[in-house]
Design a protein around this motif. Structure first.
Motif, short mmCIF file in Angstrom:
data_model
loop_
_atom_site.label_atom_id
_atom_site.label_comp_id
_atom_site.label_asym_id
_atom_site.label_seq_id
_atom_site.Cartn_x
_atom_site.Cartn_y
_atom_site.Cartn_z
N LYS A 137 0.90 -1.22 -0.04
CA LYS A 137 0.17 0.00 -0.09
C LYS A 137 0.71 1.18 0.00
CE LYS A 137 -3.70 2.64 1.02
NZ LYS A 137 -3.23 3.90 0.61
N THR A 138 0.46 2.23 -0.86
CA THR A 138 1.38 3.48 -0.72
C THR A 138 0.14 4.50 -0.82
OG1 THR A 138 1.19 3.95 -3.37
CG2 THR A 138 3.07 2.59 -2.19
N THR A 139 0.63 5.68 -0.13
CA THR A 139 0.08 6.83 -0.06
C THR A 139 0.66 8.08 -0.84
OG1 THR A 139 -1.37 6.41 1.85
CG2 THR A 139 -1.45 8.76 1.02
N VAL A 140 0.21 8.59 -1.86
CA VAL A 140 0.97 9.71 -2.67
C VAL A 140 0.44 11.12 -2.27
CG1 VAL A 140 1.56 10.55 -4.74
CG2 VAL A 140 1.44 8.30 -4.68
N PHE A 141 1.06 12.13 -1.84
CA PHE A 141 0.58 13.42 -1.58
C PHE A 141 1.04 14.41 -2.68
CE2 PHE A 141 0.99 10.87 2.53
CZ PHE A 141 -0.24 10.85 3.24
N LEU A 142 0.24 14.98 -3.06
CA LEU A 142 0.66 15.78 -4.26
C LEU A 142 0.22 17.27 -3.91
CD1 LEU A 142 -0.86 13.66 -7.36
CD2 LEU A 142 1.65 14.28 -6.92
N LYS A 143 0.92 18.16 -4.12
CA LYS A 143 0.82 19.69 -4.06
C LYS A 143 -0.27 20.07 -5.01
CE LYS A 143 2.80 24.20 -3.59
NZ LYS A 143 3.93 24.96 -3.70
N ASP A 144 -0.32 19.55 -6.08
CA ASP A 144 -1.28 19.84 -7.11
C ASP A 144 -1.66 18.63 -8.03
OD1 ASP A 144 -2.40 20.82 -9.28
OD2 ASP A 144 -0.92 22.26 -10.08
N MET A 145 -2.83 18.16 -7.98
CA MET A 145 -3.54 16.96 -8.70
C MET A 145 -3.33 17.08 -10.22
SD MET A 145 -4.64 14.08 -7.72
CE MET A 145 -5.08 14.13 -6.37
N ARG A 199 -3.06 1.92 -3.67
CA ARG A 199 -2.82 3.24 -3.42
C ARG A 199 -3.91 4.43 -3.50
NH1 ARG A 199 0.30 5.80 -8.63
NH2 ARG A 199 -1.91 6.29 -9.11
N SER A 200 -3.76 5.51 -2.61
CA SER A 200 -4.21 6.24 -2.49
C SER A 200 -3.66 7.72 -3.02
CB SER A 200 -4.66 6.88 -1.28
OG SER A 200 -5.41 5.68 -0.56
N ALA A 201 -4.36 8.63 -3.64
CA ALA A 201 -3.32 9.87 -4.21
C ALA A 201 -4.26 11.06 -3.74
CB ALA A 201 -3.01 9.89 -5.52
N VAL A 202 -3.84 11.65 -3.31
CA VAL A 202 -4.62 12.90 -2.61
C VAL A 202 -3.68 14.19 -2.87
CG1 VAL A 202 -5.93 11.80 -0.81
CG2 VAL A 202 -3.63 12.81 -0.03
N GLN A 203 -4.52 15.44 -2.97
CA GLN A 203 -3.86 16.65 -2.92
C GLN A 203 -3.98 17.26 -1.82
OE1 GLN A 203 -4.79 19.28 -6.38
NE2 GLN A 203 -5.09 20.94 -4.89
N ILE A 241 5.81 10.42 -0.50
CA ILE A 241 5.07 9.09 -0.86
C ILE A 241 5.25 8.46 0.40
CG2 ILE A 241 5.17 7.18 -2.18
CD1 ILE A 241 6.16 8.83 -4.59
N GLU A 242 4.47 7.76 0.95
CA GLU A 242 4.63 6.79 2.26
C GLU A 242 4.11 5.47 1.73
OE1 GLU A 242 2.02 8.36 5.29
OE2 GLU A 242 0.23 7.04 4.66
N ALA A 243 4.46 4.38 2.44
CA ALA A 243 4.33 3.05 2.18
C ALA A 243 4.03 2.11 3.44
CB ALA A 243 5.36 2.31 1.59
N ILE A 244 3.45 0.87 3.26
CA ILE A 244 3.29 -0.32 4.15
C ILE A 244 3.77 -1.47 3.25
CG2 ILE A 244 1.81 -1.76 5.35
CD1 ILE A 244 0.07 0.73 5.40
N ALA A 245 4.70 -2.23 3.76
CA ALA A 245 5.37 -3.47 3.10
C ALA A 245 5.11 -4.71 3.99
CB ALA A 245 6.61 -3.28 2.73
N THR A 246 4.90 -5.61 3.32
CA THR A 246 5.08 -6.95 4.18
C THR A 246 6.53 -7.47 4.42
OG1 THR A 246 3.83 -9.27 4.28
CG2 THR A 246 4.64 -8.39 2.16
N LEU A 247 6.54 -7.99 5.41
CA LEU A 247 8.10 -8.70 5.74
C LEU A 247 7.97 -10.02 5.42
CD1 LEU A 247 8.46 -7.26 9.60
CD2 LEU A 247 9.48 -6.33 7.38
#
Length: 125
Positions: free
Chosen positions: A73-81, A102-106, A118-124
């Motif tokens: 899972k990732t989350t992308v934070f954008l200053k401008d969509m 994934r989620s992407a948000v402005q 960009i943040e993420a969750i990974a499996t071990l």
């Protein structure tokens, strides 16, 4: 139990947080800004900043003994969509096989006035 993970290749944290934390069979990677660890600088374009944010994400994964394939899972934070398509083009080159959810948000503003984080969750596993 949780364990702090810090890559020697990535930029230092800019606040009181861990770059990544192992807990419960997962690795939680804090939002990665597009800061070059060697120079401390950020590139100018959304493509360059996306590439650097994902490289910094990869550094944290590698410090935990993982690859980008472990990301679920990732989350992308954008200053401008309006930068979504350009970011997406670079993002696609960092993953293969099953892409992470994934989620992407402005957002109104990012630390250091970055264009992307960009943040993420990974499996071990």
């Amino acid at each position: 139990m949780k364990e702090r993970i810090v890559s020697e290749k990535g930029p230092a944290a800019i606040g009181p947080y861990s770059p990544a934390v192992k807990a419960g069979g997962l690795l939680f990677v804090s939002g990665q800004l597009p800061i070059d660890a060697n120079s401390g600088a950020m590139a100018g374009t959304i493509e360059e900043q996306t590439r650097q944010s994902l490289a910094n994400l990869r550094f944290q994964l590698e410090a935990a003994g993982l690859t980008m394939d472990a990301v679920v899972k990732t989350t992308v934070f954008l200053k401008d969509m309006n930068d979504f398509a350009a970011m997406n083009g670079v993002y696609a080159t960092f993953f293969s096989g099953v892409y992470p959810a994934r989620s992407a948000v402005q957002v109104a503003r990012l630390p250091k006035d970055a264009l992307v984080e960009i943040e993420a969750i990974a499996t071990l596993e």
